[in-house]
Design a protein around this motif. Structure first.
Motif, PDB file in Angstrom:
ATOM      1  N   UNK A 195     -10.309  -1.104   0.195  1.00 50.18           N
ATOM      2  CA  UNK A 195     -11.565  -0.695  -0.429  1.00 50.18           C
ATOM      3  C   UNK A 195     -11.856   0.789  -0.248  1.00 50.18           C
ATOM      4  N   UNK A 196     -10.963   1.621  -0.749  1.00 50.62           N
ATOM      5  CA  UNK A 196     -11.177   3.063  -0.792  1.00 50.62           C
ATOM      6  C   UNK A 196     -12.159   3.344  -1.937  1.00 50.62           C
ATOM      7  N   UNK A 197     -13.272   3.986  -1.640  1.00 49.14           N
ATOM      8  CA  UNK A 197     -14.294   4.195  -2.661  1.00 49.14           C
ATOM      9  C   UNK A 197     -13.794   5.057  -3.815  1.00 49.14           C
ATOM     10  N   UNK A 198     -12.859   5.964  -3.539  1.00 54.74           N
ATOM     11  CA  UNK A 198     -12.342   6.827  -4.606  1.00 54.74           C
ATOM     12  C   UNK A 198     -11.253   6.139  -5.425  1.00 54.74           C
ATOM     13  N   UNK A 199     -10.489   5.247  -4.775  1.00 55.18           N
ATOM     14  CA  UNK A 199      -9.397   4.576  -5.475  1.00 55.18           C
ATOM     15  C   UNK A 199      -9.150   3.205  -4.834  1.00 55.18           C
ATOM     16  N   UNK A 200      -9.993   2.222  -5.138  1.00 53.83           N
ATOM     17  CA  UNK A 200      -9.773   0.883  -4.577  1.00 53.83           C
ATOM     18  C   UNK A 200      -8.492   0.273  -5.121  1.00 53.83           C
ATOM     19  N   UNK A 201      -7.690  -0.311  -4.224  1.00 52.22           N
ATOM     20  CA  UNK A 201      -6.425  -0.909  -4.619  1.00 52.22           C
ATOM     21  C   UNK A 201      -6.469  -2.409  -4.306  1.00 52.22           C
ATOM     22  N   UNK A 202      -6.378  -3.223  -5.352  1.00 48.73           N
ATOM     23  CA  UNK A 202      -6.321  -4.668  -5.180  1.00 48.73           C
ATOM     24  C   UNK A 202      -4.863  -5.097  -5.244  1.00 48.73           C
ATOM     25  N   UNK A 203      -4.352  -5.619  -4.128  1.00 46.62           N
ATOM     26  CA  UNK A 203      -2.970  -6.073  -4.057  1.00 46.62           C
ATOM     27  C   UNK A 203      -2.936  -7.587  -4.226  1.00 46.62           C
ATOM     28  N   UNK A 231       2.814  -3.622  -6.616  1.00 44.89           N
ATOM     29  CA  UNK A 231       3.243  -2.920  -5.408  1.00 44.89           C
ATOM     30  C   UNK A 231       3.111  -1.419  -5.632  1.00 44.89           C
ATOM     31  N   UNK A 232       2.368  -0.737  -4.745  1.00 44.45           N
ATOM     32  CA  UNK A 232       2.144   0.692  -4.901  1.00 44.45           C
ATOM     33  C   UNK A 232       2.781   1.493  -3.773  1.00 44.45           C
ATOM     34  N   UNK A 233       3.687   0.887  -3.043  1.00 49.16           N
ATOM     35  CA  UNK A 233       4.297   1.576  -1.906  1.00 49.16           C
ATOM     36  C   UNK A 233       5.160   2.760  -2.333  1.00 49.16           C
ATOM     37  N   UNK A 234       5.525   2.831  -3.619  1.00 50.01           N
ATOM     38  CA  UNK A 234       6.365   3.924  -4.097  1.00 50.01           C
ATOM     39  C   UNK A 234       5.563   5.091  -4.662  1.00 50.01           C
ATOM     40  N   UNK A 235       4.217   5.010  -4.638  1.00 47.87           N
ATOM     41  CA  UNK A 235       3.383   6.082  -5.182  1.00 47.87           C
ATOM     42  C   UNK A 235       3.227   7.161  -4.111  1.00 47.87           C
ATOM     43  N   UNK A 236       3.826   8.304  -4.353  1.00 51.37           N
ATOM     44  CA  UNK A 236       3.934   9.338  -3.323  1.00 51.37           C
ATOM     45  C   UNK A 236       2.597   9.990  -2.972  1.00 51.37           C
ATOM     46  N   UNK A 237       1.742  10.222  -3.974  1.00 49.91           N
ATOM     47  CA  UNK A 237       0.465  10.886  -3.724  1.00 49.91           C
ATOM     48  C   UNK A 237      -0.630  10.203  -4.536  1.00 49.91           C
ATOM     49  N   UNK A 238      -1.859  10.429  -4.129  1.00 45.99           N
ATOM     50  CA  UNK A 238      -2.999   9.877  -4.866  1.00 45.99           C
ATOM     51  C   UNK A 238      -3.015  10.396  -6.305  1.00 45.99           C
ATOM     52  N   UNK A 239      -2.646  11.668  -6.487  1.00 43.16           N
ATOM     53  CA  UNK A 239      -2.673  12.277  -7.815  1.00 43.16           C
ATOM     54  C   UNK A 239      -1.720  11.589  -8.785  1.00 43.16           C
ATOM     55  N   UNK A 240      -0.659  10.955  -8.257  1.00 37.31           N
ATOM     56  CA  UNK A 240       0.312  10.293  -9.133  1.00 37.31           C
ATOM     57  C   UNK A 240      -0.308   9.141  -9.919  1.00 37.31           C
ATOM     58  N   UNK A 241      -1.394   8.565  -9.432  1.00 37.78           N
ATOM     59  CA  UNK A 241      -2.058   7.495 -10.166  1.00 37.78           C
ATOM     60  C   UNK A 241      -2.717   8.000 -11.446  1.00 37.78           C
ATOM     61  N   UNK A 262      -5.577  -3.211   3.545  1.00 34.02           N
ATOM     62  CA  UNK A 262      -5.797  -4.253   2.540  1.00 34.02           C
ATOM     63  C   UNK A 262      -6.284  -5.507   3.261  1.00 34.02           C
ATOM     64  N   UNK A 263      -7.526  -5.876   3.018  1.00 32.72           N
ATOM     65  CA  UNK A 263      -8.130  -7.035   3.667  1.00 32.72           C
ATOM     66  C   UNK A 263      -8.071  -8.222   2.714  1.00 32.72           C
ATOM     67  N   UNK A 270       0.827  -1.206   0.000  1.00 34.19           N
ATOM     68  CA  UNK A 270       0.000   0.000   0.000  1.00 34.19           C
ATOM     69  C   UNK A 270       0.862   1.258   0.000  1.00 34.19           C
ATOM     70  N   UNK A 271       0.396   2.326  -0.648  1.00 31.78           N
ATOM     71  CA  UNK A 271       1.108   3.610  -0.537  1.00 31.78           C
ATOM     72  C   UNK A 271       0.966   4.144   0.878  1.00 31.78           C
ATOM     73  N   UNK A 272       1.917   4.934   1.354  1.00 32.51           N
ATOM     74  CA  UNK A 272       1.907   5.392   2.752  1.00 32.51           C
ATOM     75  C   UNK A 272       0.713   6.256   3.110  1.00 32.51           C
ATOM     76  N   UNK A 273       0.073   6.895   2.142  1.00 32.80           N
ATOM     77  CA  UNK A 273      -1.034   7.788   2.427  1.00 32.80           C
ATOM     78  C   UNK A 273      -2.395   7.072   2.430  1.00 32.80           C
TER      79      UNK A 273
END
Length: 250
Positions: free
Chosen positions: A127-135, A151-161, A106-107, A98-101
């Motif tokens: 399960x973030x409604x704005x940006x769900x991340x399936x790992x 792996x999205x741990x290196x994504x600094x901000x939500x906007x980077x997606x 992750x369930x 997961x990204x730090x923010x």
């Protein structure tokens, strides 16, 4: 409320009465092995290994986001019913990608054994409604070592997606899988996403190969179907698609 019991039962496919294999009420405590149709991924929250000797289960607290110490991936020895369940991957292990923010944990929502029976692929949903991340991760059944497939741990901000990396390229958001599958005849994971009218299936060699696009086609335009099933002949049913896979050559 007087609590509940959690027992593993077996029944002959030809009929007869269920027989208790093991009582898991004490070992797993208040953990639940849940089941649903499209709430889960891959084979669902439990699956028997290809050799029939081990049952893998995803145990979850009644309040999933609590991330209890006993939550995570457990293995049960079907040949030795008295052997205690073995936790091979705690739920904390599935948070590494997961990204730090991201504040939604992750369930683990589904698993499937690999073709060689040496490991499992686990899908965990933040399960973030704005940006769900399936790992999607590979877990070695013997050591418990976890390898992230995405792996999205290196994504600094939500906007980077949502940043365009270059002309004609798509934002990283387009690579986030909506669901996953495992080839039944090869140690390969399939990641599927459906954005912008294009359905994309990427494949990654296990345990930790880089996902590469294997198939693209026009989106079927239907609702999201998360579950996947596989047949011994290599067929996979995922997202309403019937795929044919072949064993990888040595």
């Amino acid at each position: 409320f007087g609590g509940f019991t959690l027992k593993l039962m077996q029944i002959d496919p030809m009929g007869g009465e269920p027989v208790e294999v093991a009582d898991l009420t004490e070992p797993l405590g208040g953990r639940l092995i849940r089941f649903g149709v499209q709430r889960f991924y891959l084979s669902g929250p439990s699956a028997i290994s290809p050799d029939g000797r081990t049952l893998a289960v995803l145990a979850t607290s009644a309040q999933e986001m609590a991330l209890g110490q006993a939550d995570g991936l457990w293995l049960l020895d079907l040949e030795t019913p008295d052997a205690p369940p073995r936790q091979v991957a705690p739920v904390d292990a599935f948070q590494a990608g997961l990204p730090p923010w991201q504040d939604q944990p992750a369930v683990p929502r589904g698993l499937q054994w690999t073709a060689d029976g040496q490991g499992l692929v686990v899908a965990a949903l933040s399960n973030d409604l704005r940006l769900p991340l399936l790992l999607v991760s590979y877990v070695d059944a013997a050591s418990g070592e976890l390898t992230a497939i995405n792996d999205y741990s290196d994504v600094a901000t939500r906007a980077d997606f949502f940043v365009l990396p270059g002309p004609g390229q798509k934002p990283r958001r387009y690579a986030i899988p909506w669901t996953a599958a495992v080839a039944p005849t090869a140690n390969v994971a399939l990641l599927l996403n459906d954005l912008g009218g294009v359905l994309t299936i990427s494949q990654a060699a296990l345990p930790g190969g880089e996902p590469r696009i294997a198939l693209q086609r026009a989106s079927p335009g239907h609702e999201v179907w998360t579950r996947a099933s596989a047949a011994a002949n290599g067929a996979i049913l995922v997202y309403g698609l019937l795929l044919e896979t072949e064993a990888l050559s040595e």
